[in-house]
Design an enzyme around this catalytic site. Structure first.
Site, PDB file in Angstrom:
ATOM      1  N   ASN A   1       0.841  -1.221  -0.119  1.00 14.23           N
ATOM      2  CA  ASN A   1      -0.019   0.028   0.119  1.00 14.23           C
ATOM      3  C   ASN A   1       0.972   1.319   0.033  1.00 14.23           C
ATOM      4  OD1 ASN A   1      -1.764   1.989   0.438  1.00 14.23           O
ATOM      5  ND2 ASN A   1      -2.214   1.474   2.456  1.00 14.23           N
TER       6      ASN A   1
ATOM      7  N   LYS B   1       0.135   4.214  -0.404  1.00 18.21           N
ATOM      8  CA  LYS B   1      -0.457   5.467   0.043  1.00 18.21           C
ATOM      9  C   LYS B   1      -0.107   6.564  -0.807  1.00 18.21           C
ATOM     10  CE  LYS B   1       0.297   3.514   4.624  1.00 18.21           C
ATOM     11  NZ  LYS B   1       0.335   3.631   6.182  1.00 18.21           N
TER      12      LYS B   1
ATOM     13  N   HIS C   1      -9.548   1.187   4.490  1.00 22.61           N
ATOM     14  CA  HIS C   1      -8.375   1.409   5.208  1.00 22.61           C
ATOM     15  C   HIS C   1      -8.598   2.494   6.417  1.00 22.61           C
ATOM     16  CE1 HIS C   1      -4.261   2.483   6.184  1.00 22.61           C
ATOM     17  NE2 HIS C   1      -3.770   1.412   5.550  1.00 22.61           N
TER      18      HIS C   1
ATOM     19  N   GLU D   1      -6.927   4.660   7.612  1.00 24.96           N
ATOM     20  CA  GLU D   1      -6.599   6.164   7.285  1.00 24.96           C
ATOM     21  C   GLU D   1      -8.002   6.828   6.550  1.00 24.96           C
ATOM     22  OE1 GLU D   1      -2.925   5.654   5.181  1.00 24.96           O
ATOM     23  OE2 GLU D   1      -2.126   4.973   7.248  1.00 24.96           O
TER      24      GLU D   1
ATOM     25  N   GLU E   1      -5.504  -5.030  10.233  1.00 22.83           N
ATOM     26  CA  GLU E   1      -4.517  -4.139  10.548  1.00 22.83           C
ATOM     27  C   GLU E   1      -4.701  -3.159  12.025  1.00 22.83           C
ATOM     28  OE1 GLU E   1      -2.245  -2.822   6.699  1.00 22.83           O
ATOM     29  OE2 GLU E   1      -3.982  -1.720   6.999  1.00 22.83           O
TER      30      GLU E   1
ATOM     31  N   GLY F   1       2.282   2.343  10.578  1.00 20.23           N
ATOM     32  CA  GLY F   1       2.978   3.186  10.571  1.00 20.23           C
ATOM     33  C   GLY F   1       3.937   3.614  11.843  1.00 20.23           C
TER      34      GLY F   1
ATOM     35  N   SER G   1       3.195  -2.144  10.339  1.00 22.22           N
ATOM     36  CA  SER G   1       4.835  -2.185  10.491  1.00 22.22           C
ATOM     37  C   SER G   1       5.141  -3.519   9.941  1.00 22.22           C
ATOM     38  CB  SER G   1       5.041  -1.821  11.855  1.00 22.22           C
ATOM     39  OG  SER G   1       4.696  -0.479  11.895  1.00 22.22           O
TER      40      SER G   1
HETATM   41  C1  PEP Z   1      -0.736   0.034   5.793  1.00 20.82           C
HETATM   42  O1  PEP Z   1      -0.772   1.197   5.715  1.00 20.82           O
HETATM   43  O2  PEP Z   1      -1.699  -0.547   5.520  1.00 20.82           O
HETATM   44  C2  PEP Z   1       0.099  -0.369   6.507  1.00 20.82           C
HETATM   45  C3  PEP Z   1       0.115  -1.582   7.195  1.00 20.82           C
HETATM   46  O3  PEP Z   1       1.301   0.595   6.804  1.00 20.82           O
HETATM   47  P1  PEP Z   1       2.663   0.320   7.454  1.00 20.82           P
HETATM   48  O4  PEP Z   1       3.128  -1.106   6.942  1.00 20.82           O
HETATM   49  O5  PEP Z   1       3.484   1.427   7.126  1.00 20.82           O
HETATM   50  O6  PEP Z   1       2.401   0.209   9.040  1.00 20.82           O
END
Ligand code: PEP
Length: 251
Positions: A9, A11, A95, A97, A167, A173, A213
């Site tokens: 992803n 973003k 997601h 976000e 998630e 992040g 992460s």
């Molecule tokens: C995401 O945005 O779906 C995600 C898992 O981000 P990160 O790996 O940076 O935590």
């Protein structure tokens, strides 16, 4: 036997020229991986990324959002037929976000899920708890509601196509990853929820990713868990490490 699926992803990162550069750096490694690979890139990068991946069979392209109508007066939005026409196969929906910054609700996500499936796109639907919910001990209840609402009115054949991404919001992040055992426990719980809504066979077939992460150091342990069928990768999908993650999948 479920085939693992690793999706990046990106973003809101990478201009079209930068996107092509990154894809060209990653694509041979991803093509050789033992899992399905998806690049979920910003809308403006979709066309050049699809072009750059012509002839690559193991890598698909995904969008990060989509509207629930085919066309109309929805300024700034992108529809499923637009995505399909250029060769997009997957779409991330719900997601955290988008839930947090763009006010997306479970009801809206359900509308988008139904529309994506109707138009032949595969949703990667994201669910997960906040730190507060985790500390309150209501992770399973919260995710159960998110899943029941996301899948409302979706028939069993379509449900099997969907990818669920677990998630935890506190891990996205932040550099804080759920331990492999924590992530496995929730992913197994998600499979049980799918079994309750549909049946055991659907629960066995549906693919559940972990995201939050995930990186080159922790991916092997996470991927080895029986109910974790791959990863949704943010930060680490923007660098060469992404190939260490796709390469960590053994079967
Ligand atoms: C995401 O945005 O779906 C995600 C898992 O981000 P990160 O790996 O940076 O935590």
């Amino acid at each position: 036997m479920r085939k693992k699926i690793v999706a990046g992803n990106w973003k809101m990162n990478k201009t079209p020229a930068e996107a092509v550069e990154l894809v060209n750096m990653l694509k041979d490694g991803c093509e050789a991986a033992k899992c399905d690979v998806v690049f979920c890139v910003p809308f403006i990068d979709l066309v050049p990324v699809c072009e750059a991946l012509k002839g690559y069979k193991n890598i698909a392209v995904g969008a990060q959002n989509m509207h629930f109508e085919d066309n109309g007066a929805y300024t700034g939005e992108i529809s499923a037929p637009m995505l399909k026409e250029i060769g997009v196969k997957y779409v991330i929906l719900g997601h955290s976000e988008r839930r947090e910054y763009f006010g997306e609700t479970d009801k809206l996500i359900n509308k988008k899920m139904k529309h994506a499936l109707r138009r032949g796109l595969i949703p990667i639907v994201c669910v997960g708890e906040s730190l507060e919910m985790k500390e309150e001990g209501i992770t399973h209840d919260h995710i159960s509601i998110q899943i029941k609402r996301a899948f409302k009115g979706i028939d069993i054949d379509d449900a099997k196509k969907v990818i669920i991404a677990y998630e935890p919001i506190w891990a996205i992040g932040t550099g804080r990853t759920a331990s492999a055992y924590q992530a496995e426990e929730v992913c197994a719980g998600i499979r049980a929820i799918i079994s309750d809504i549909y049946d055991d066979e659907t629960a066995e077939e549906i693919r559940i990713q972990y995201g939050g992460s995930m990186n080159a150091e922790n991916c092997t342990e996470l991927m080895a868990m029986p109910d974790i069928d791959g990863g949704l990768i943010g930060g680490a999908s923007l660098k060469a490490d992404f190939n260490l993650i796709t390469g960590s999948v053994k079967e």
